[in-house]
Design a protein around this motif. Structure first.
Motif, short mmCIF file in Angstrom:
data_model
loop_
_atom_site.label_atom_id
_atom_site.label_comp_id
_atom_site.label_asym_id
_atom_site.label_seq_id
_atom_site.Cartn_x
_atom_site.Cartn_y
_atom_site.Cartn_z
N ASN A 35 41.91 54.37 80.99
CA ASN A 35 41.79 55.83 81.08
C ASN A 35 41.81 56.36 82.50
O ASN A 35 41.65 57.55 82.71
N PHE A 36 41.97 55.48 83.48
CA PHE A 36 41.92 55.91 84.88
C PHE A 36 43.04 55.24 85.65
O PHE A 36 43.65 54.28 85.20
N SER A 37 43.30 55.74 86.85
CA SER A 37 44.32 55.17 87.73
C SER A 37 43.66 54.29 88.78
O SER A 37 42.51 54.48 89.14
N ASN A 38 44.43 53.33 89.31
CA ASN A 38 43.90 52.47 90.36
C ASN A 38 43.96 53.19 91.71
O ASN A 38 44.31 54.37 91.78
N GLN A 39 43.66 52.49 92.80
CA GLN A 39 43.63 53.10 94.13
C GLN A 39 44.99 53.64 94.56
O GLN A 39 45.06 54.55 95.38
N ASN A 40 46.07 53.09 94.00
CA ASN A 40 47.42 53.55 94.34
C ASN A 40 47.88 54.69 93.43
O ASN A 40 49.03 55.10 93.50
N GLY A 41 47.02 55.14 92.51
CA GLY A 41 47.37 56.22 91.60
C GLY A 41 48.17 55.77 90.39
O GLY A 41 48.71 56.59 89.67
N GLU A 42 48.25 54.45 90.18
CA GLU A 42 49.02 53.92 89.05
C GLU A 42 48.09 53.61 87.88
O GLU A 42 46.96 53.18 88.07
N ARG A 43 48.60 53.81 86.68
CA ARG A 43 47.86 53.46 85.47
C ARG A 43 48.00 51.98 85.19
O ARG A 43 49.10 51.45 85.27
N GLU A 44 46.93 51.31 84.88
CA GLU A 44 46.96 49.90 84.54
C GLU A 44 46.67 49.73 83.06
O GLU A 44 46.19 50.65 82.40
N ALA A 45 46.97 48.54 82.56
CA ALA A 45 46.73 48.25 81.14
C ALA A 45 45.97 46.94 81.02
O ALA A 45 46.03 46.08 81.90
N ASP A 46 45.23 46.83 79.94
CA ASP A 46 44.59 45.57 79.58
C ASP A 46 45.44 44.93 78.49
O ASP A 46 46.00 45.62 77.63
N PHE A 47 45.53 43.61 78.52
CA PHE A 47 46.33 42.87 77.55
C PHE A 47 45.35 42.08 76.68
O PHE A 47 44.70 41.15 77.15
#
Length: 154
Positions: A35-47
């Motif tokens: 639900n949030f972006s990382n420090q670079n502003g990118e969305r991450e996913a969990d697998f």
């Protein structure tokens, strides 16, 4: 309470196997956006590893493939086993219910249009409709709503 609800895209075609007692089991991995972006502003996913059993396992193999959007309800199960003298720990979601959120043809069309990086970044369905929360939900019911004491549950 051990309850999990996830919506995501299948990362590769589900694997269907049968136990020695001829019970179907299906494994697949679900990419679920954070639900949030990382420090670079990118969305991450969990697998997340998912396991389904019996008829549900066979239906998953039959009707979904890599890139399909699904909703999974289930529970977390942990375990461990020895591999070459090393202890390996596992965490899976055991699916009680898997709902297909798009048709197989929609999934196949989307798969040909998407790059591999898109699978982790796209969990929205074209069929999902949003409603403005400022809309008056009961606008079509007239000026008043008649409720008797028998209609109230408590």
């Amino acid at each position: 309470m051990n309850r999990v609800e996830l919506i995501g895209r299948i990362t590769k075609d589900p694997e269907l196997r049968y136990t020695s007692a001829n019970v179907a089991t299906c494994r697949f991995t679900l990419a679920v956006n954070r639900n949030f972006s990382n420090q670079n502003g990118e969305r991450e996913a969990d697998f997340i590893n998912i396991v389904a059993w019996r008829n549900q396992a066979e239906n998953i193999k039959k009707y979904v493939s890599k890139g399909s959007l699904v909703a999974v309800e289930g529970r977390i199960q942990t375990g461990s086993y020895d591999r070459d003298g090393q202890r390996v720990y596992t965490t899976d979601v055991i699916a009680d219910n898997v709902q297909f959120l798009e048709s197989k043809s929609q999934s196949q069309t989307r798969q040909t249009e998407m790059t591999p990086a898109d699978f982790a970044n796209d969990t929205k369905s074209d069929n999902v409709q949003t409603t403005d929360i400022n809309e008056e939900v009961f606008a079509d019911f007239g000026d008043s709503i008649e409720i008797s004491d028998d209609d109230i549950a408590f």
